[in-house]
Design an enzyme around this catalytic site. Structure first.
Site, mmCIF file in Angstrom:
data_model
loop_
_atom_site.group_PDB
_atom_site.id
_atom_site.type_symbol
_atom_site.label_atom_id
_atom_site.label_comp_id
_atom_site.label_asym_id
_atom_site.label_seq_id
_atom_site.Cartn_x
_atom_site.Cartn_y
_atom_site.Cartn_z
ATOM 1 C CG HIS A 318 -2.074 0.921 1.128
ATOM 2 N ND1 HIS A 318 -1.993 2.271 1.366
ATOM 3 C CD2 HIS A 318 -3.343 0.676 0.773
ATOM 4 C CE1 HIS A 318 -3.174 2.820 1.166
ATOM 5 N NE2 HIS A 318 -4.023 1.885 0.804
ATOM 6 C CG ASP A 376 -8.454 -4.286 -2.687
ATOM 7 O OD1 ASP A 376 -7.643 -3.359 -2.874
ATOM 8 O OD2 ASP A 376 -9.680 -4.142 -2.715
HETATM 9 C C1 SDX Z 1 -6.319 0.054 -2.783
HETATM 10 O O1 SDX Z 1 -4.511 4.557 -1.968
HETATM 11 C C2 SDX Z 1 -5.413 3.947 -1.345
HETATM 12 O O2 SDX Z 1 -5.790 4.312 -0.239
HETATM 13 C C3 SDX Z 1 -6.002 2.753 -2.066
HETATM 14 C C4 SDX Z 1 -7.010 1.913 -1.276
HETATM 15 C C5 SDX Z 1 -8.276 2.709 -1.002
HETATM 16 O O3 SDX Z 1 -8.985 2.334 -0.051
HETATM 17 O O4 SDX Z 1 -8.610 3.613 -1.792
HETATM 18 O O5 SDX Z 1 -6.444 1.506 -0.054
HETATM 19 C C6 SDX Z 1 -7.440 0.685 -2.069
HETATM 20 O O6 SDX Z 1 -6.075 0.392 -3.908
HETATM 21 C C7 SDX Z 1 -5.438 -0.938 -2.049
HETATM 22 C C8 SDX Z 1 -4.233 -1.404 -2.916
HETATM 23 C C9 SDX Z 1 -4.735 -2.504 -3.844
HETATM 24 N N1 SDX Z 1 -3.650 -2.867 -4.829
HETATM 25 C C10 SDX Z 1 -3.027 -4.045 -4.749
HETATM 26 O O7 SDX Z 1 -3.181 -4.865 -3.847
HETATM 27 C C11 SDX Z 1 -2.085 -4.303 -5.933
HETATM 28 C C12 SDX Z 1 -0.749 -4.853 -5.398
HETATM 29 N N2 SDX Z 1 -0.071 -3.757 -4.689
HETATM 30 C C13 SDX Z 1 0.876 -2.962 -5.419
HETATM 31 O O8 SDX Z 1 0.633 -2.817 -6.767
HETATM 32 C C14 SDX Z 1 1.367 -1.742 -4.650
HETATM 33 O O9 SDX Z 1 1.649 -2.154 -3.383
HETATM 34 C C15 SDX Z 1 0.495 -0.512 -4.595
HETATM 35 C C16 SDX Z 1 0.081 -0.036 -5.951
HETATM 36 C C17 SDX Z 1 -0.722 -0.765 -3.777
HETATM 37 C C18 SDX Z 1 1.318 0.602 -3.926
HETATM 38 O O10 SDX Z 1 2.336 0.908 -4.804
HETATM 39 P P1 SDX Z 1 3.390 2.084 -4.447
HETATM 40 O O11 SDX Z 1 3.027 2.831 -3.247
HETATM 41 O O12 SDX Z 1 3.624 2.849 -5.686
HETATM 42 O O13 SDX Z 1 4.628 1.253 -4.015
HETATM 43 P P2 SDX Z 1 5.739 0.804 -4.991
HETATM 44 O O14 SDX Z 1 5.113 0.241 -6.230
HETATM 45 O O15 SDX Z 1 6.725 1.885 -5.129
HETATM 46 O O16 SDX Z 1 6.344 -0.423 -4.178
HETATM 47 C C19 SDX Z 1 7.392 -0.213 -3.272
HETATM 48 C C20 SDX Z 1 8.257 -1.459 -3.431
HETATM 49 C C21 SDX Z 1 8.611 -1.731 -4.886
HETATM 50 O O17 SDX Z 1 9.856 -2.425 -4.857
HETATM 51 P P3 SDX Z 1 11.198 -1.521 -5.221
HETATM 52 O O18 SDX Z 1 10.973 -0.967 -6.615
HETATM 53 O O19 SDX Z 1 11.278 -0.461 -4.168
HETATM 54 O O20 SDX Z 1 12.326 -2.521 -5.169
HETATM 55 O O21 SDX Z 1 7.500 -2.610 -2.997
HETATM 56 C C22 SDX Z 1 7.304 -3.494 -4.097
HETATM 57 C C23 SDX Z 1 7.580 -2.719 -5.367
HETATM 58 O O22 SDX Z 1 8.074 -3.581 -6.391
HETATM 59 N N3 SDX Z 1 5.920 -3.928 -4.037
HETATM 60 C C24 SDX Z 1 5.510 -5.180 -4.244
HETATM 61 C C25 SDX Z 1 4.126 -5.134 -4.054
HETATM 62 N N4 SDX Z 1 3.734 -3.892 -3.759
HETATM 63 C C26 SDX Z 1 4.853 -3.140 -3.753
HETATM 64 N N5 SDX Z 1 6.173 -6.299 -4.571
HETATM 65 C C27 SDX Z 1 5.422 -7.422 -4.696
HETATM 66 N N6 SDX Z 1 4.076 -7.468 -4.530
HETATM 67 C C28 SDX Z 1 3.400 -6.346 -4.192
HETATM 68 N N7 SDX Z 1 2.085 -6.373 -4.026
#
Ligand code: SDX
Length: 442
Positions: A318, A376
């Protein structure tokens, strides 16, 4: 001689200093203190005084507005709506009260609650002409595509509540959107399975009415399970609002141009559909079904960690929460209650999800990056058990989030400092160059 006041001099206002080391010039930027959470550096005059823009793609460090609606402490895993903990609201309140709280800022009295519920109840029906919109879609259209289309079309039916300068009409539009979303959503589901639309019933509460419109058929009586209605109501509470997430920011930016509320909410629905946002609940189920067995979990954990693999663990991570999403905890508890109520023992997807969560939370990669289950991760398992197809999961998220969207939209419209949202950029394209006639091109 006037007596000097013995009171200590007022502290000078807090500022931060920006220095351009290429010129040695410095500027003081004002800092605004928050009631909760980080203070903010006010950069509104930055460009005018320095000629510099800020740069923050994805808004990882940017506050886009001032708000009093929802507060999230990502490190502590805290979520407050108008100061009330989400855990307390999920346990002791109901979705209609939470809607009133988000819109008006206070929990309703008994009379206020009754009046609000009656208002919402009497706006649940759709203009009959709207039913014809569904017939324009293929039966296998994704219900989120239908939601975007039908909700946007509401602006063609309610001209009186598109006057956003009228506070009364802003509230009428908010009530209409909250009230009609379950009806529109249930109709999208009925259309997809070729069953007749079921009209709302004024003797049922919001969640029960939604389940009735979704699962009843004209051929026989349908009794809504009070346990499932309560579980549905809790799911709606957990998804109601969440600060300045992508879809809420979309609604705010759309509304900042003066667009009507129905068009703004349709834009929010479109943004929510993405798998990185509200579409994740549908993606979690697909992921769990692809993993299939506990034995394959390590393979997918490794894929999630592999930078060369676009696969991510859906329902994990998140932008704000670097701790357990408090909504996920409530959702997991609700999961067990619903499965017990439905007599579903040993639901394989739940067992798989819990094992996946256990393994991930012990893995250094997830621990170091503070990746925890989000709202989720468990919601899809409950919704599947209740009989919803995965294509309806994000639709339910949109039904719940509509109150958050309209509350944030109203707050934006009523903010005296509000102006159209128009970000700038870091331009790295071509400098100006002369046009080359076609005859002179290679
Ligand atoms: C919702 O914003 C909100 O409040 C949203 C929400 C709401 O109520 O409105 O809470 C609802 O959207 C919840 C999130 C649902 N999405 C998912 O579950 C999809 C999987 N999650 C990711 O795609 C990700 O965690 C996000 C999109 C939710 C957050 O992405 P960020 O903040 O841009 O974080 P990032 O992509 O920069 O990740 C930081 C690191 C990265 O690694 P590095 O590049 O630093 O090496 O963490 C890794 C990412 O690769 N990472 C993951 C991961 N999520 C982040 N690696 C593996 N699996 C994951 N799920």
């Amino acid at each position: 001689m006037t007596q000097k006041s013995s009171a200590a001099p007022a502290p000078s206002p807090r500022t931060v200093t920006v220095t351009d080391n290429s010129t040695g010039k410095s500027w003081e930027l004002p800092v605004h203190e928050a009631v909760l959470g980080p203070a903010v550096v006010d950069v509104r005059q930055l460009y005018g005084t320095t000629g510099l823009f800020t740069f923050d793609p994805g808004f990882t460090s940017t506050g886009s507005c001032e708000s009093k609606i929802t507060f999230i402490d990502g490190d502590e895993g805290v979520l407050l709506h108008r100061g009330y903990r989400i855990e307390d609201l999920a346990e002791h309140s109901d979705f209609m009260e939470v809607c009133y709280l988000l819109l008006h800022g206070e929990l309703p009295s008994a009379a206020e609650k009754q009046g609000f519920e009656q208002t919402i109840t009497y706006h649940t029906m759709l203009h009959e002409q709207l039913t014809y919109f569904y017939r324009g879609f293929r039966r296998d259209a994704h219900p989120m595509a239908i939601m975007v289309g039908v909700v946007g079309a509401l602006s063609a039916f309610y001209h009186d509540s598109t006057d956003i300068s009228d506070p009364h009409q802003r509230m009428v539009a908010s009530h209409r959107l909250i009230a009609k979303m379950p009806t529109i959503a249930a109709m999208a589901y009925k259309f997809s399975i070729g069953q007749p639309f079921v009209y709302p019933r004024n003797d049922l509460d919001y969640a029960a009415n939604f389940l009735h419109m979704t699962f009843s058929v004209p051929a026989e009586a349908y009794k809504v399970s009070p346990v499932l209605a309560r579980a549905m109501d809790r799911i709606l509470i957990l998804h109601a609002d969440h600060e300045q997430n992508a879809s809420t920011s979309t609604v705010r930016i759309s509304g900042s141009s003066g667009a009507n509320p129905f068009a703004c909410i349709a834009a929010g629905i479109a943004s929510l559909w993405g798998p990185a946002h509200g579409g994740a609940n549908e993606a979690v189920l697909a992921m769990l079904q692809e993993i299939g067995t506990k034995e394959r979990i390590p393979e997918f954990i490794e894929r999630a960690k592999d930078k060369n693999d676009p696969f991510r663990l859906m329902g994990f991570g998140h932008r704000v929460y670097k701790n357990y999403d408090p909504r996920a905890s409530v959702m997991r508890k609700s999961c067990h209650e619903v499965l017990d109520e439905l007599g579903i023992k040993d639901e394989p997807l739940l067992a798989l999800a819990m094992e996946l969560e256990r393994i991930a939370l012990e893995d250094d990669y997830f621990v170091e990056k503070k990746l925890f289950p989000n709202v989720d991760f468990y919601s899809g398992i409950i919704l599947k058990a209740m009989g919803f197809p995965t294509s309806m999961f994000t639709v339910l998220f949109a039904v719940a989030r509509t109150v958050g969207w309209v509350a944030q939209w109203k707050e934006m419209i009523e903010d005296p400092s509000q102006k159209i949202s128009r970000p700038r950029q870091l331009y790295t394209g071509h400098a100006q160059r002369d046009f080359v006639p076609l005859s002179q091109r290679d």
